[in-house]
Structures are given as structure tokens and as C-alpha cells.
Design a protein around this motif. Structure first.
Motif, PDB file in Angstrom:
ATOM      1  N   VAL A   1      13.392 -16.926  26.767  1.00 12.78           N
ATOM      2  CA  VAL A   1      13.341 -15.548  26.267  1.00 12.78           C
ATOM      3  C   VAL A   1      12.480 -14.685  27.190  1.00 12.78           C
ATOM      4  CG1 VAL A   1      12.450 -14.113  24.378  1.00 12.78           C
ATOM      5  CG2 VAL A   1      13.803 -16.154  23.860  1.00 12.78           C
ATOM      6  N   ARG A   2      11.295 -15.203  27.572  1.00 18.67           N
ATOM      7  CA  ARG A   2      10.405 -14.431  28.452  1.00 18.67           C
ATOM      8  C   ARG A   2      11.079 -14.121  29.771  1.00 18.67           C
ATOM      9  NH1 ARG A   2       6.748 -11.960  25.675  1.00 18.67           N
ATOM     10  NH2 ARG A   2       5.544 -11.627  27.552  1.00 18.67           N
ATOM     11  N   SER A   3      11.813 -15.082  30.299  1.00 17.64           N
ATOM     12  CA  SER A   3      12.428 -14.855  31.607  1.00 17.64           C
ATOM     13  C   SER A   3      13.511 -13.787  31.513  1.00 17.64           C
ATOM     14  CB  SER A   3      12.977 -16.161  32.169  1.00 17.64           C
ATOM     15  OG  SER A   3      14.067 -16.593  31.390  1.00 17.64           O
ATOM     16  N   LEU A   4      14.238 -13.766  30.394  1.00 18.65           N
ATOM     17  CA  LEU A   4      15.250 -12.724  30.217  1.00 18.65           C
ATOM     18  C   LEU A   4      14.600 -11.354  30.076  1.00 18.65           C
ATOM     19  CD1 LEU A   4      17.721 -14.564  27.837  1.00 18.65           C
ATOM     20  CD2 LEU A   4      18.269 -13.661  30.082  1.00 18.65           C
ATOM     21  N   LEU A   5      13.484 -11.306  29.362  1.00 16.47           N
ATOM     22  CA  LEU A   5      12.795 -10.037  29.144  1.00 16.47           C
ATOM     23  C   LEU A   5      12.145  -9.539  30.430  1.00 16.47           C
ATOM     24  CD1 LEU A   5      10.968 -10.774  25.749  1.00 16.47           C
ATOM     25  CD2 LEU A   5      12.924  -9.252  26.074  1.00 16.47           C
ATOM     26  N   GLU A   6      11.476 -10.456  31.143  1.00 10.49           N
ATOM     27  CA  GLU A   6      10.653 -10.019  32.272  1.00 10.49           C
ATOM     28  C   GLU A   6      11.429  -9.966  33.583  1.00 10.49           C
ATOM     29  OE1 GLU A   6       7.471 -12.774  31.814  1.00 10.49           O
ATOM     30  OE2 GLU A   6       6.702 -11.746  30.047  1.00 10.49           O
TER      31      GLU A   6
ATOM     32  N   GLU B   1      19.233  -7.151  23.551  1.00 14.10           N
ATOM     33  CA  GLU B   1      20.145  -7.769  24.517  1.00 14.10           C
ATOM     34  C   GLU B   1      19.923  -9.281  24.593  1.00 14.10           C
ATOM     35  OE1 GLU B   1      20.940  -4.238  27.809  1.00 14.10           O
ATOM     36  OE2 GLU B   1      18.971  -5.181  27.732  1.00 14.10           O
ATOM     37  N   VAL B   2      18.637  -9.699  24.558  1.00 10.09           N
ATOM     38  CA  VAL B   2      18.335 -11.134  24.584  1.00 10.09           C
ATOM     39  C   VAL B   2      18.943 -11.809  23.359  1.00 10.09           C
ATOM     40  CG1 VAL B   2      16.507 -12.875  24.504  1.00 10.09           C
ATOM     41  CG2 VAL B   2      16.230 -10.855  25.949  1.00 10.09           C
ATOM     42  N   ALA B   3      18.773 -11.178  22.193  1.00 13.83           N
ATOM     43  CA  ALA B   3      19.342 -11.741  20.964  1.00 13.83           C
ATOM     44  C   ALA B   3      20.852 -11.897  21.109  1.00 13.83           C
ATOM     45  CB  ALA B   3      19.007 -10.840  19.774  1.00 13.83           C
ATOM     46  N   ASP B   4      21.468 -10.906  21.739  1.00 11.99           N
ATOM     47  CA  ASP B   4      22.913 -10.901  21.932  1.00 11.99           C
ATOM     48  C   ASP B   4      23.355 -12.021  22.885  1.00 11.99           C
ATOM     49  OD1 ASP B   4      25.221  -9.701  21.133  1.00 11.99           O
ATOM     50  OD2 ASP B   4      25.211  -8.158  22.683  1.00 11.99           O
TER      51      ASP B   4
ATOM     52  N   ASP C   1      28.458 -10.414  29.340  1.00  9.49           N
ATOM     53  CA  ASP C   1      28.631  -9.051  28.816  1.00  9.49           C
ATOM     54  C   ASP C   1      27.305  -8.489  28.325  1.00  9.49           C
ATOM     55  OD1 ASP C   1      31.293  -9.127  29.390  1.00  9.49           O
ATOM     56  OD2 ASP C   1      31.966  -9.392  27.329  1.00  9.49           O
ATOM     57  N   ALA C   2      26.537  -9.317  27.613  1.00  9.77           N
ATOM     58  CA  ALA C   2      25.269  -8.842  27.052  1.00  9.77           C
ATOM     59  C   ALA C   2      24.270  -8.508  28.150  1.00  9.77           C
ATOM     60  CB  ALA C   2      24.695  -9.897  26.108  1.00  9.77           C
ATOM     61  N   MET C   3      24.397  -9.162  29.307  1.00 12.56           N
ATOM     62  CA  MET C   3      23.456  -8.895  30.398  1.00 12.56           C
ATOM     63  C   MET C   3      23.838  -7.687  31.237  1.00 12.56           C
ATOM     64  SD  MET C   3      22.116 -12.596  31.792  1.00 12.56           S
ATOM     65  CE  MET C   3      23.550 -13.622  31.504  1.00 12.56           C
ATOM     66  N   ALA C   4      25.078  -7.194  31.101  1.00 13.14           N
ATOM     67  CA  ALA C   4      25.510  -6.038  31.896  1.00 13.14           C
ATOM     68  C   ALA C   4      24.908  -4.769  31.306  1.00 13.14           C
ATOM     69  CB  ALA C   4      27.031  -5.950  31.915  1.00 13.14           C
ATOM     70  N   PRO C   5      24.352  -3.883  32.142  1.00  7.37           N
ATOM     71  CA  PRO C   5      23.792  -2.644  31.597  1.00  7.37           C
ATOM     72  C   PRO C   5      24.891  -1.785  30.969  1.00  7.37           C
ATOM     73  CG  PRO C   5      23.775  -2.615  34.018  1.00  7.37           C
ATOM     74  CD  PRO C   5      24.247  -3.971  33.600  1.00  7.37           C
ATOM     75  N   GLU C   6      24.548  -1.049  29.915  1.00  3.42           N
ATOM     76  CA  GLU C   6      25.470  -0.085  29.292  1.00  3.42           C
ATOM     77  C   GLU C   6      25.884   0.955  30.318  1.00  3.42           C
ATOM     78  OE1 GLU C   6      26.600   1.092  26.223  1.00  3.42           O
ATOM     79  OE2 GLU C   6      25.385   0.135  24.675  1.00  3.42           O
TER      80      GLU C   6
END
Lengths: 217, 217
Positions: free
Chosen positions: A50-55, A63-66, A87-92
Motif C-alpha cells: 500500500v505504501r509503495s502505491l501511495l508514495e 485508487e489503491v483500494a480500487d 485501469d485503476a493506476m491510469a490517471p483520470e
């Protein structure tokens, strides 16, 4: 370990861990008493993920939850979960671009690129919008053109595609066939951390080129 | 144009534009009356640049201000401004990693990589920390090893370096010699938008590889 031990092991404050539990980013511990639970190595690894996705990935909590929601469901085939995480990692797509006629043009350029390079993508893959948005921005600042065939940009993009296809099968080779938790970890870390490494190396190459062209010595 | 016109041209609300002006992300317009100013094409481009850093680059307002501060000062040589912008765009090293002995090991791996590839970087370049942090994460999840020479990882990273060095001089070729505003735009957009394009293409290659390995059809 208790939640305090999990906090020590990960360097993440207890309040933040409780927040992750509430938001479903972290699976519950084994209940040992009322208001008390036991956490293990799987929780330590998940918190680090989770930290790596956030940071490093600069994703939001939502987005991490997704990303993790589909990845965690063992009923969802791994390739579907992979696509969902992508898809969840792609910016809107920016609000201002959604109705921009250049965005529609850029999407046709992307569709041609995908077709030409025989890339097997889901038709709704959001990464196509991500590439189109980058193209609109490059065109806006005169770094590419959308209004006519652009041999320079196309050749460069095809070169990127060939380069990354050559390593993609190898990147996926370390994803195990069955262990779902490891599949998720490898997929997410392989995307976010390798991407950060690649971006860092490209920036180093740019600073090097800037030094050679503009530097004092 | 008045601030309302700037808002229409960029799709950014007036309140947000005023916030950018206060935070120094946007240069003041030409005062035409008390509480009234005139904005031109240079403001439209700057707002688009700010939006692209925020949205596609996922930077914070403070980071965008930092990127633009050095870039905007004509007294600062372009190569110095370039380095400053690069530093501002690198994510902060996670608190939990700063005292992690693996981070120090990863930094020596990065230093060897920079040396071996003859990359001319400022010793304090933050992009080195960015690469080290990605390495720690990859090691943590078993995707690379830091405790011994890792021929696979090193060869792959050297291949990335060779690939991006080959295009870096070309990427910089479109940066003009003198026009400072264009230099800044090209540098920032060239880093953020090309990076987004490259990341999108790599993700496409991964989805394609996942489809070929795990896909149903």
C-alpha cells in the motif's frame, strides 16, 4: 503481533493502519479478544505494498483500494484482475480534455498505434486514454503533431513498443502461476517500482544530455 | 483578456486561477485598473503547463511551484534550472526508507550504475534516491537482489540506460538555445508528458504479455 507491532515493523502509525483496515486496504487480523487482533507477515507485506502505491506510484487512497479490490478476489481470473489494476493506476483524463476535439484525434492515433503494433488490449483499457492525453499535451507544446501523419513521433513510439515488448514477457515470467497473493504483489510492484526505476533512468539520461549540451564544463 | 476569459480558454475556474496567482504558479497579468488585469497567450500556456504537472505528472502544488521557481529565473543557467526541476519532480524518499540499511546498499548500487554508464549527474541529484527507492521495493518483493551482484538486474538497467541515452540527445534537440520560456516548457513537458507516454506504452506491453500468457482466448 498486535497492531503496535505491525506499526513498528512497517513504520506506519497505528492510526493510519486502522484507517487502512476501515478502507479495506488491509485485511483484518485474526481476532484474539474483543478489540484485539493478531497480525502476521502477510499484513506487513500488504502495508508495504500500500505504501509503495501511495508514495512511489503517487496513487490516492481510493485508487489503491480500487487496484487491490479486483486483485484480491480469487474468483476474478488473474488477467482480468491485472487489467483492472492497470485501469485503476491510469490517471483520470483531465476534465478540460474530455471534450477537446484534439483528444478524439489523439485517440485515433493511439488506436492506430495499438493496431500497428499488434498489442492485445481490452477495447476499454484506460491506458489508451493515458497515452492520448500525453499526445495532446505534447502537441499543445509543439513537441509532436496530431493534424497529419507524424513519421518522427510514430517511429519513436513504435521503438518504445518494440523495446518494452521485448522485456514484458520476461517481466511477467517471475509472476507465479497460482499463488494469488504473490501474483498481485508482483503485478503491482512490477508495474509501479519498475516504472519508477525506468523513469529515474530516463531522467538521468536527460540530465546527462543537458550537461553535455548546456553544462559549464 | 480578463481573468474570466483566461478561465474559459483553459477550463480552469477563476478561483483556482487566483490561487495559482497567489502561489506564484502563474505570472501576474498587466494591470489595467484597480483589481483588474489583462491576460494573454503566455498565461494560457502557463496554466496548461501547471495543469499538466498536477494531473499527468501527479505533482503537488508545492512541487509545481518548486519546479517553476528556478525555471523562471533567467539569471539561473538553463542546465542548473533543469537539474532543479528534475529534483523537484522526484518523489520524496519515504520516511521508513531513509534509515533503512537496504536503502544505503541500494544507493551504492545506483552509484555504481551511474559510474558504469558514464552518466554525468550532479552528486546531489535526487533522481539517484528515486532509483534507489525503487530498488529497495523491488528487493523487498523478491524482484531483485541487493545483497550480491545481480547480473540480471544490472544488465536490464544498463539496457534501459543505453536505450534512453540514445534518445535523450534527440529529445533535447528541440529545446531552443535562448528562448527561456520555451526552454522551460520543453524541459518540463518533455519530462512529464514523454514519461507518461512511455509508461503507457510499457503498460500496454505488459497487458499484451498478460493476455498472451493468462488470457482466455
Amino acid at each position: 503481533m498486535r497492531i503496535g507491532g505491525l506499526s513498528t515493523a512497517t513504520g506506519v502509525p497505528v492510526a493510519t493502519l486502522k484507517y487502512y483496515l476501515r478502507e479495506g486496504l488491509l485485511h483484518a487480523g485474526r481476532a484474539t479478544a474483543v478489540n484485539q487482533a493478531d497480525y502476521d507477515e502477510s499484513h506487513v507485506r500488504r502495508v508495504r505494498l500500500v505504501r509503495s502505491l501511495l508514495e512511489l506510484g503517487r496513487l490516492s487512497i481510493a485508487e489503491v483500494a480500487d487496484v487491490l479490490a479486483a486483485a484480491d478476489d480469487p474468483e476474478v481470473p488473474i488477467h482480468t484482475a491485472f487489467g483492472h489494476a492497470q485501469d485503476a493506476m491510469a490517471p483520470e483524463v483531465a476534465e478540460a480534455h474530455r471534450d477537446d476535439p484534439r483528444f478524439a484525434v489523439a485517440r485515433t492515433v493511439v488506436d492506430r498505434f495499438v493496431e500497428r503494433n499488434d498489442l492485445r488490449l481490452r477495447p476499454e483499457a484506460r491506458v489508451c486514454d493515458m497515452l492520448a492525453e500525453a499526445l495532446v499535451l505534447l502537441a499543445e507544446f509543439g513537441l509532436t503533431r496530431l493534424d497529419e501523419p507524424d513519421p518522427i513521433g510514430e517511429a519513436q513510439f513504435d521503438a518504445y513498443a518494440a523495446f518494452f515488448r521485448a522485456s514484458a514477457a520476461g517481466d511477467l515470467a517471475c509472476v507465479p502461476d497460482t499463488d494469488r497473493i504473490q501474483q498481485v504483489e508482483y503485478t503491482v510492484v512490477g508495474t509501479v517500482a519498475v516504472e519508477a526505476a525506468i523513469n529515474a533512468i530516463r531522467r538521468m539520461a536527460l540530465e546527462d544530455a543537458s550537461e553535455r549540451r548546456f553544462g559549464a564544463g
